[in-house]
Design a protein around this motif. Sequence first.
Motif, mmCIF file in Angstrom:
data_model
loop_
_atom_site.group_PDB
_atom_site.id
_atom_site.type_symbol
_atom_site.label_atom_id
_atom_site.label_comp_id
_atom_site.label_asym_id
_atom_site.label_seq_id
_atom_site.Cartn_x
_atom_site.Cartn_y
_atom_site.Cartn_z
ATOM 1 N N GLU A 161 9.039 -11.505 1.003
ATOM 2 C CA GLU A 161 8.718 -10.852 -0.287
ATOM 3 C C GLU A 161 7.447 -10.005 -0.200
ATOM 4 N N LEU A 162 6.778 -10.088 0.950
ATOM 5 C CA LEU A 162 5.440 -9.498 1.033
ATOM 6 C C LEU A 162 5.448 -7.984 0.804
ATOM 7 N N ALA A 163 6.375 -7.278 1.490
ATOM 8 C CA ALA A 163 6.374 -5.808 1.422
ATOM 9 C C ALA A 163 6.554 -5.346 -0.022
ATOM 10 N N GLU A 164 7.422 -6.039 -0.734
ATOM 11 C CA GLU A 164 7.690 -5.634 -2.117
ATOM 12 C C GLU A 164 6.448 -5.849 -2.996
ATOM 13 N N ARG A 165 5.791 -6.976 -2.775
ATOM 14 C CA ARG A 165 4.581 -7.290 -3.559
ATOM 15 C C ARG A 165 3.443 -6.305 -3.225
ATOM 16 N N VAL A 166 3.320 -5.946 -1.932
ATOM 17 C CA VAL A 166 2.300 -4.962 -1.533
ATOM 18 C C VAL A 166 2.599 -3.624 -2.212
ATOM 19 N N ALA A 167 3.889 -3.221 -2.202
ATOM 20 C CA ALA A 167 4.265 -1.942 -2.837
ATOM 21 C C ALA A 167 3.923 -1.970 -4.326
ATOM 22 N N GLN A 168 4.141 -3.118 -4.940
ATOM 23 C CA GLN A 168 3.849 -3.238 -6.370
ATOM 24 C C GLN A 168 2.336 -3.092 -6.624
ATOM 25 N N LEU A 169 1.541 -3.732 -5.763
ATOM 26 C CA LEU A 169 0.079 -3.640 -5.921
ATOM 27 C C LEU A 169 -0.412 -2.215 -5.676
ATOM 28 N N LEU A 170 0.179 -1.543 -4.661
ATOM 29 C CA LEU A 170 -0.207 -0.150 -4.415
ATOM 30 C C LEU A 170 0.153 0.699 -5.630
ATOM 31 N N GLY A 171 1.315 0.420 -6.222
ATOM 32 C CA GLY A 171 1.695 1.128 -7.449
ATOM 33 C C GLY A 171 0.694 0.889 -8.566
ATOM 34 N N ASP A 172 0.220 -0.339 -8.665
ATOM 35 C CA ASP A 172 -0.776 -0.682 -9.698
ATOM 36 C C ASP A 172 -2.045 0.164 -9.576
ATOM 37 N N VAL A 173 -2.406 0.509 -8.326
ATOM 38 C CA VAL A 173 -3.642 1.287 -8.143
ATOM 39 C C VAL A 173 -3.339 2.768 -7.905
ATOM 40 N N GLY A 174 -2.098 3.174 -8.199
ATOM 41 C CA GLY A 174 -1.753 4.601 -8.168
ATOM 42 C C GLY A 174 -1.510 5.161 -6.783
ATOM 43 N N LEU A 175 -1.078 4.315 -5.834
ATOM 44 C CA LEU A 175 -0.752 4.811 -4.491
ATOM 45 C C LEU A 175 0.729 4.590 -4.210
ATOM 46 N N PRO A 176 1.385 5.551 -3.521
ATOM 47 C CA PRO A 176 2.805 5.385 -3.200
ATOM 48 C C PRO A 176 3.013 4.306 -2.130
ATOM 49 N N PRO A 177 4.206 3.696 -2.089
ATOM 50 C CA PRO A 177 4.452 2.578 -1.152
ATOM 51 C C PRO A 177 4.242 2.963 0.310
ATOM 52 N N ARG A 178 4.473 4.256 0.662
ATOM 53 C CA ARG A 178 4.340 4.649 2.071
ATOM 54 C C ARG A 178 2.898 4.482 2.579
ATOM 55 N N PHE A 179 1.928 4.369 1.692
ATOM 56 C CA PHE A 179 0.537 4.167 2.120
ATOM 57 C C PHE A 179 0.355 2.840 2.846
ATOM 58 N N ALA A 180 1.302 1.930 2.676
ATOM 59 C CA ALA A 180 1.191 0.616 3.343
ATOM 60 C C ALA A 180 1.092 0.769 4.859
ATOM 61 N N GLN A 181 1.662 1.856 5.404
ATOM 62 C CA GLN A 181 1.639 2.046 6.869
ATOM 63 C C GLN A 181 0.368 2.738 7.359
ATOM 64 N N ARG A 182 -0.451 3.209 6.460
ATOM 65 C CA ARG A 182 -1.631 3.988 6.878
ATOM 66 C C ARG A 182 -2.812 3.077 7.231
ATOM 67 N N TYR A 183 -3.765 3.692 7.956
ATOM 68 C CA TYR A 183 -5.007 2.997 8.299
ATOM 69 C C TYR A 183 -6.147 3.535 7.426
ATOM 70 N N PRO A 184 -7.199 2.718 7.213
ATOM 71 C CA PRO A 184 -8.279 3.150 6.313
ATOM 72 C C PRO A 184 -8.836 4.532 6.647
ATOM 73 N N HIS A 185 -8.972 4.878 7.959
ATOM 74 C CA HIS A 185 -9.593 6.170 8.296
ATOM 75 C C HIS A 185 -8.704 7.352 7.919
ATOM 76 N N GLU A 186 -7.437 7.093 7.618
ATOM 77 C CA GLU A 186 -6.536 8.185 7.223
ATOM 78 C C GLU A 186 -6.609 8.477 5.720
ATOM 79 N N LEU A 187 -7.443 7.733 5.012
ATOM 80 C CA LEU A 187 -7.501 7.857 3.545
ATOM 81 C C LEU A 187 -8.783 8.554 3.101
ATOM 82 N N SER A 188 -8.745 9.142 1.914
ATOM 83 C CA SER A 188 -9.968 9.686 1.305
ATOM 84 C C SER A 188 -10.787 8.516 0.742
ATOM 85 N N GLY A 189 -12.040 8.804 0.357
ATOM 86 C CA GLY A 189 -12.908 7.753 -0.201
ATOM 87 C C GLY A 189 -12.299 7.114 -1.441
ATOM 88 N N GLY A 190 -11.730 7.943 -2.308
ATOM 89 C CA GLY A 190 -11.122 7.425 -3.536
ATOM 90 C C GLY A 190 -9.902 6.563 -3.230
#
Length: 326
Positions: free
Chosen positions: A131-160
């Motif tokens: 169930e983990l992937a689905e719950r992670v996607a839901q949390l990313l949705g809660d903070v306004g990020l698309p589910p595909r961000f789950a595969q990214r690393y912190p250095h690939e993201l902006s500060g916000g």
Amino acid sequence: MGAEPLLRIENLQKHFPIRLGAFGESTAVVHALDDASFDIIAGETLSLVGESGCGKSTTGFTILNLHRATGGQVLYKGRNIAGLDEKAMRPIRRDLQIVFQDPYSTLNPRMTVGEAVGEPMLFHKLVKKPELAERVAQLLGDVGLPPRFAQRYPHELSGGQRQRVAIARALACQPRFIVCDEAISALDVSIQAQIINLLLDLQEKYGLTYLFIAHDLAVVRHISDRVGVMYLGRFAELGTRDQVFGTPLHPYTRALLSAVPEADPVAERSRQRQVLEGDVPSPLSPPSGCRFHTRCPLAMDVCRSTVPAWRDTGVGHFVACHAVPG
Ligand SMILES: Nc1ncnc2c1ncn2[C@@H]1O[C@H](COP(=O)(O)OP(=O)(O)OP(=O)(O)O)[C@@H](O)[C@H]1O
Ligand code: SF4
Ligand SMILES: [Mg+2]
């Protein structure tokens, strides 16, 4: 916001013993927090303000029992959690979270976003692996990020985006209380507004309670239900946003607020600035009596000898000052 305290802080104290001298030959004590007593009301945003080094982060860390209190109590669900060991803290830790200024300090650069957000849920056994992937996607949705961000690393993201991930990670265990320690201070102004709105939306959606630590008094005025003002390890004043910004009682609060520009140009032209003389004294040997007496324009003899009592002036507006009547 209800009236029930979520946390009750009683005479909380944090001293840091430190070694001085090139070879650490002498010791001293940093009086980072002394005798703090206040409630944190369920569902509120309580902000802490005051100059750098006055003890805001120490207050947040000690409430969360990330620093072991030197004295006093932190009552959560009727139990004193100050000084509990990690094992005893484990079930409580889920409820009490923190978001820092620098998300790099909480995000492991070698972990994907999905792993970072999922880790606390696995640690606390809140989800099963399938169930983990689905719950992670839901949390990313809660903070306004698309589910595909789950595969990214912190250095690939902006500060916000990184700060959104840090918030998703803090939310993962469905906490009740989050300390936001300068959580927006390092971001561009436009991004700050987005993260503030996100925090307010999440507060409403999940009934969260925030201890919000910030330098920017305009932001504090915008988002707070109540505001606490600290000076050199002690609380000077605490009240509703309108009490503290509208009718500040403590001379330090007045000086601090007089530095904030007014939005209205007419009011801004007639604004009286109160410049604080002198430097903040050392927390290694804070002044006797009222710690503000070395800089206070109203200081009297009693201020040098007697610590002013922390008291409610009658309407939930707390102050520690000999010059305030009542
Ligand atoms: N681990 C530590 N060891 C020794 N002294 C410390 C430690 N952490 C904080 N202090 C001292 O305690 C005092 C309060 O620090 P704290 O970080 O709580 O202030 P702050 O209000 O959060 O400041 P800032 O606005 O700069 O973040 C400071 O004098 C600081 O140097
Ligand atoms: S107690 Fe005395 S020194 Fe302290 S803020 Fe009040 S008037 Fe000033
Ligand atoms: Mg700090």
